[in-house]
Design a protein around this motif. Structure first.
Motif, PDB file in Angstrom:
ATOM      1  N   LEU A   1      -8.720   2.658   7.587  1.00 22.64           N
ATOM      2  CA  LEU A   1      -7.715   1.639   7.301  1.00 22.64           C
ATOM      3  C   LEU A   1      -7.696   0.553   8.369  1.00 22.64           C
ATOM      4  CD1 LEU A   1      -5.459   0.842   5.325  1.00 22.64           C
ATOM      5  CD2 LEU A   1      -3.856   2.107   6.792  1.00 22.64           C
ATOM      6  N   TYR A   2      -7.978   0.932   9.613  1.00 21.76           N
ATOM      7  CA  TYR A   2      -8.048  -0.075  10.674  1.00 21.76           C
ATOM      8  C   TYR A   2      -9.150  -1.084  10.372  1.00 21.76           C
ATOM      9  CZ  TYR A   2      -9.225  -2.262  15.111  1.00 21.76           C
ATOM     10  OH  TYR A   2      -9.521  -3.186  16.089  1.00 21.76           O
ATOM     11  N   ASN A   3     -10.318  -0.594   9.981  1.00 18.56           N
ATOM     12  CA  ASN A   3     -11.433  -1.493   9.674  1.00 18.56           C
ATOM     13  C   ASN A   3     -11.113  -2.401   8.490  1.00 18.56           C
ATOM     14  OD1 ASN A   3     -13.010  -0.314  11.698  1.00 18.56           O
ATOM     15  ND2 ASN A   3     -13.764   1.262  10.311  1.00 18.56           N
ATOM     16  N   MET A   4     -10.341  -1.887   7.537  1.00 13.17           N
ATOM     17  CA  MET A   4     -10.050  -2.642   6.333  1.00 13.17           C
ATOM     18  C   MET A   4      -8.951  -3.686   6.549  1.00 13.17           C
ATOM     19  SD  MET A   4     -10.100   0.535   3.607  1.00 13.17           S
ATOM     20  CE  MET A   4      -9.409  -0.471   2.294  1.00 13.17           C
ATOM     21  N   GLU A   5      -7.937  -3.343   7.349  1.00 12.38           N
ATOM     22  CA  GLU A   5      -6.749  -4.196   7.420  1.00 12.38           C
ATOM     23  C   GLU A   5      -6.463  -4.800   8.794  1.00 12.38           C
ATOM     24  OE1 GLU A   5      -3.335  -2.254   5.824  1.00 12.38           O
ATOM     25  OE2 GLU A   5      -4.271  -1.867   3.873  1.00 12.38           O
TER      26      GLU A   5
END
Length: 232
Positions: free
Chosen positions: A136-140
């Motif tokens: 989720l960090y990489n995505m958002e």
């Protein structure tokens, strides 16, 4: 990992060697199984299953894909799979991916276990880049252009970094011809409501990645695809 021609049998042997090393880390001692096969008890059957699942045009050995899941469900009587690893290789290059879906049931998520994992992986085959952290960090929350790879919670770059050059990171030290970078030793997650969610940790990871980008040690996907990032 740099582009190289790898046959199916060589690729499977390489991956199995890696799995034997990984399972010596306390956090990854739950055993391996995939597609109903208990890996070390049914390794030949599993290999033949993989070989039979290859597209006909790939039976020349230029392509193989091997996925492994742990057998924690059967051994611990739970539904959750704690971790899995997948190794893919063809004549354009190779990629190892791993997913940690839950902390170890008795050992939790200690950063030293993941540092040992990076040490083993970077000894096994010199990579071009390693990123490990919440999806989720990489995505958002990734602070850079989407084409450029960061490191997430912790990672490895094929360059020698002076710890003083990345003051935002908690750990920067040499590792197998490159540098280990850890944003902070405490586990964090990127989704609000998750048990280890930390906005401060997200911001710290962003600061580390911005610094690494300024130092020129983070590649783009195009540079990785070229196959020579960080290699002399």
């Amino acid at each position: 990992m740099p582009a190289q021609k790898v046959t199916f049998d060589k690729g499977v042997d390489d991956f199995f060697q890696l799995l034997h090393r990984i399972e010596n880390i306390p956090a990854f001692d739950l055993g391996w199984s995939m597609a109903g096969f208990s890996l070390w008890n049914q390794s030949q059957e599993y290999v033949e299953y993989l070989r039979g699942s290859l597209p006909e045009q790939d039976n020349d050995g230029s392509y193989f894909s091997v996925g492994i899941n742990d057998d924690a469900k059967s051994r611990l009587g739970v539904e959750k799979v704690f971790y899995n690893f997948r190794y893919y290789s063809d004549n354009l290059g190779a990629q190892l991916t791993g997913e940690i879906r839950a902390p170890h049931p008795s050992r939790g998520a200690q950063v030293q276990n993941y540092i040992e994992l990076l040490d083993i992986v970077t000894q096994w085959k010199r990579p071009m880049h390693v990123r490990f952290g919440p999806r989720l960090y990489n995505m958002e929350h990734h602070p850079l252009d989407r084409a450029r790879l960061g490191i997430g919670w912790l990672g490895w770059v094929p360059f020698n970094l002076d710890p003083l050059s990345v003051p935002e990171a908690e750990i920067v030290r040499p590792m197998n011809g490159g540098s280990l970078v850890v944003t902070q030793t405490e586990l964090w997650q990127a989704g609000e409501g998750q048990p280890h969610y930390s906005n401060a940790a997200i911001e710290r990871a962003q600061e580390v990645e911005i610094r690494l980008n300024l130092l020129g040690v983070l590649p783009t996907g195009v540079e990785i695809a070229r196959g020579d990032w960080g290699h002399l």
